[in-house]
Design a protein around this motif. Structure first.
Motif, PDB file in Angstrom:
ATOM      1  N   ALA A 109      42.871  32.405  33.423  1.00 37.40           N
ATOM      2  CA  ALA A 109      44.102  32.255  34.206  1.00 37.40           C
ATOM      3  C   ALA A 109      44.735  33.615  34.472  1.00 37.40           C
ATOM      4  O   ALA A 109      45.348  33.828  35.526  1.00 37.40           O
ATOM      5  CB  ALA A 109      45.088  31.339  33.475  1.00 37.40           C
ATOM      6  N   ARG A 123      42.925  35.032  37.498  1.00 38.79           N
ATOM      7  CA  ARG A 123      43.358  34.401  38.754  1.00 38.79           C
ATOM      8  C   ARG A 123      44.742  34.885  39.169  1.00 38.79           C
ATOM      9  O   ARG A 123      44.991  35.173  40.346  1.00 38.79           O
ATOM     10  CB  ARG A 123      43.394  32.877  38.588  1.00 38.79           C
ATOM     11  N   ASP A 183      45.733  26.153  33.031  1.00 35.43           N
ATOM     12  CA  ASP A 183      45.653  25.452  34.312  1.00 35.43           C
ATOM     13  C   ASP A 183      46.434  26.165  35.420  1.00 35.43           C
ATOM     14  O   ASP A 183      46.426  25.721  36.571  1.00 35.43           O
ATOM     15  CB  ASP A 183      46.187  24.014  34.172  1.00 35.43           C
ATOM     16  N   ASP A 195      47.171  28.499  38.316  1.00 31.77           N
ATOM     17  CA  ASP A 195      46.230  29.054  39.294  1.00 31.77           C
ATOM     18  C   ASP A 195      46.978  29.651  40.479  1.00 31.77           C
ATOM     19  O   ASP A 195      48.213  29.795  40.440  1.00 31.77           O
ATOM     20  CB  ASP A 195      45.248  27.971  39.764  1.00 31.77           C
ATOM     21  N   GLU A 196      46.235  29.988  41.523  1.00 33.96           N
ATOM     22  CA  GLU A 196      46.820  30.623  42.698  1.00 33.96           C
ATOM     23  C   GLU A 196      47.902  29.758  43.338  1.00 33.96           C
ATOM     24  O   GLU A 196      48.937  30.267  43.779  1.00 33.96           O
ATOM     25  CB  GLU A 196      45.729  30.942  43.717  1.00 33.96           C
TER      26      GLU A 196
END
Length: 246
Positions: free
Chosen positions: A49, A52, A223, A225-226
């Motif tokens: 993570a 990312r 979890d 993210d972008e």
């Protein structure tokens, strides 16, 4: 950049992007427990993570991204977990150094990382030196960091200088204290994000967060993210920042 500009309001000057974003990366253990995995599996997923989020920050044009990787209170965790975390730091540092260079990311450390031992500390310092001239994003890793200790250290130094006659105590102001903080060469903190549903600062950037926008999300850090990062930037852009004014 496309992901972010789709959710951010646009003005004549373009989308509103925070210059400095900080994240309390919380939820690795709960992520692992939900999957009946050992805690180290959560930390490994959390490291992905980080990758990312760093890339999302680069693409968005954020100037500084500060990540709370290891607090001064985390030493209370088990020896095995601390050892696992140190091993992960070593592994991901070696794996990601090339990416930092390629993406123009400068690595900066705050806190007291020397406490992790000479071998790891020297690796960290080499990475800092090898990325020192990069200017696309400053990635700040808070290691063995505690904001109260940071503020106490700054106060001690000001007291020492005053006792030595180097400064007039009456001249001590906000700028004098800020000039002794670990973040003194970074842009002011604009946005502080905490994952996992917890709603507290946990001794992280207490002074710097005085006028930062706060964003709390139930998403567990592995979890994140972008899209989650873009959502936080979108919420930031929609807020009206008054800095104490009406």
């Amino acid at each position: 950049m496309t992901i972010v500009t789709e959710v951010l309001p646009t003005t004549e000057a373009g989308p509103t992007i925070p210059r400095h974003v900080a994240i309390i990366m919380d939820g690795n253990g709960r992520w692992a427990a939900k999957r009946s995995l050992p805690r180290v599996a959560g930390h490994r997923a959390g490291a992905e993570a980080v990758r990312r989020t760093m890339q999302a920050a680069v693409d968005a044009g954020v100037e500084a991204l500060t990540l709370y990787a290891f607090s001064s209170e985390n030493w209370r965790r088990s020896e095995d977990e601390v050892s696992d975390l140190k091993g992960l730091m070593r592994f991901y540092l070696e794996r990601e150094l090339g990416t930092l260079k390629k993406e123009g990311v400068r690595l900066k450390l705050i806190g007291e990382p020397a406490a992790f031992g000479n071998e790891l500390y020297e690796r960290l310092q080499r990475a800092v030196e090898e990325t020192a001239h990069n200017d696309r994003l400053t990635l700040v890793i808070a290691l063995n960091y505690g904001s109260q200790a940071e503020l106490a250290g700054a106060a001690r130094e000001l007291a020492r200088r005053a006792a030595a006659g180097e400064i007039d105590p009456d001249s001590i102001d906000i700028a004098a204290l800020e000039g002794l903080l670990h973040t003194r060469d970074l842009p002011p903190l604009d946005l502080l994000i905490r994952t996992s549903g917890e709603v507290r600062l946990s001794n992280f950037l207490l002074w710097q967060a005085a006028y930062a926008e706060l964003h709390f999300t139930d998403t567990l850090w592995p979890d994140f993210d972008e899209a989650a990062f873009a959502a936080a930037l979108g919420e930031f852009a929609r807020r009206q920042r008054r800095f104490g004014g009406r």
